[in-house]
Design an enzyme around this catalytic site. Structure first.
Site, mmCIF file in Angstrom:
data_model
loop_
_atom_site.group_PDB
_atom_site.id
_atom_site.type_symbol
_atom_site.label_atom_id
_atom_site.label_comp_id
_atom_site.label_asym_id
_atom_site.label_seq_id
_atom_site.Cartn_x
_atom_site.Cartn_y
_atom_site.Cartn_z
ATOM 1 N N HIS A 102 0.835 -1.205 0.000
ATOM 2 C CA HIS A 102 0.000 0.000 0.000
ATOM 3 C C HIS A 102 0.870 1.255 0.000
ATOM 4 C CE1 HIS A 102 -3.492 2.505 1.414
ATOM 5 N NE2 HIS A 102 -2.501 3.200 1.936
ATOM 6 N N GLU A 103 1.886 1.280 0.854
ATOM 7 C CA GLU A 103 2.740 2.461 0.942
ATOM 8 C C GLU A 103 3.581 2.635 -0.313
ATOM 9 O OE1 GLU A 103 2.300 4.681 3.247
ATOM 10 O OE2 GLU A 103 0.785 3.359 4.105
ATOM 11 N N HIS B 30 1.708 4.403 -3.109
ATOM 12 C CA HIS B 30 1.677 5.870 -3.058
ATOM 13 C C HIS B 30 2.871 6.452 -3.820
ATOM 14 C CE1 HIS B 30 -1.728 6.478 -0.466
ATOM 15 N NE2 HIS B 30 -1.206 5.830 0.558
ATOM 16 N N GLU C 40 -5.902 6.859 -1.218
ATOM 17 C CA GLU C 40 -5.916 5.663 -0.385
ATOM 18 C C GLU C 40 -6.535 4.472 -1.129
ATOM 19 O OE1 GLU C 40 -4.823 5.138 3.121
ATOM 20 O OE2 GLU C 40 -3.618 6.686 2.163
#
Length: 271
Positions: free
Chosen positions: A143-144, A147, A201
């Site tokens: 997920h990070e 970004h 997100e």
């Protein structure tokens, strides 16, 4: 008349500075939103700023004896990153060649982040309080990393610059400042402190499950991870994920996109 001329200058500069781009391939999860970026904030500028900011964070952690204190934690986190990084090529061919750095910071905070250019930090509180499986840890880190792949930091910097450019132009005209210093501060702000939007997100969730699946991690672990997140603090998610609340909408989205990338997970185990 002078006021009108400054408004005209602001409008022309702001218009010229904006461009619509697609930062990544859409992947199996179909992230296809085109992003509005300011030409005043380049990818290379973001990477340089992130490297500087990351260096400061890591240096400060080292001074406080908070950097990579538990060798087992560090080995585990770096092992997960090592599996995830090659899979970033599905979204950006250049990403596996980034100057990746991965460190663990000793802190009770449940936190993790990936700055532009692949600068990753995982806080020990995430490991000790959530007790994630490797699959769940891969969901967090995927997920990070997403970004950074989508250049969400640069996108937020562009939004900030568009809002501030009128003030900056006026400041320059009055001899009170310069655009360069405004940009530097904006880049530092979005790198370190400003939260992601819900759109960001959601994109990171979807790309994250694909990165995990391509790397041989069971993608449904993102669902169990988020369920654990929701139980922290009496059902309230950690502050670092508060812009996208723990609710059934997110759970359903993660379940849907985890199912979509199961063939990638199965293919990874056949290699």
């Amino acid at each position: 008349m002078k006021t009108l001329s400054w408004f005209g200058l602001f409008a022309s500069v702001a218009l010229a500075a904006c461009q619509t781009v697609q930062t990544t391939e859409s992947g199996a999860v179909g992230v296809e939103r085109r992003q509005t970026m300011s030409s005043l904030v380049s990818s290379s500028q973001m990477d340089r700023s992130a490297a500087e900011a990351y260096g400061k964070v890591i240096s400060e952690a080292g001074k406080k004896n908070q950097l990579n204190r538990d060798s087992a934690q560090v080995e585990r986190v770096r092992g997960v990153a090592k599996r995830l990084i090659p899979s970033t090529a599905a979204f950006r061919p250049d990403a596996p060649r980034w100057n990746w750095e991965v460190n663990v910071i000793s802190s009770d905070e449940v936190n993790a982040w990936c700055m532009p250019g692949g600068k990753i930090a995982v806080y020990s509180g995430l490991l000790t309080k959530l007790n994630p499986t490797d699959e769940e840890l891969a969901a967090v880190m995927g997920h990070e990393i997403a970004h950074a792949l989508r250049e969400h930091g640069r996108e937020r910097a562009s939004e900030q610059m568009t809002q501030q450019i009128g003030v900056s132009v006026l400041s320059v005209a009055l001899g009170l400042g310069d655009l360069g210093s405004q940009l530097t501060q904006t880049v530092l702000d979005v790198t370190l402190s400003l939260p992601h939007s819900r759109t960001h997100e959601t994109e990171a969730d979807r790309i994250g499950v694909e990165l995990a699946a391509r790397s041989g991690y069971e993608p449904h672990a993102a669902v169990s991870l988020w369920e654990k997140m929701g139980k922290l603090g009496g059902g309230k998610p950690p502050e670092w994920m508060s812009t996208h609340p723990s609710d059934q909408t997110r759970i359903r989205d993660l379940q849907t996109y985890s199912e979509r990338v199961i063939p990638l997970y199965e293919a990874a185990h056949k290699r």
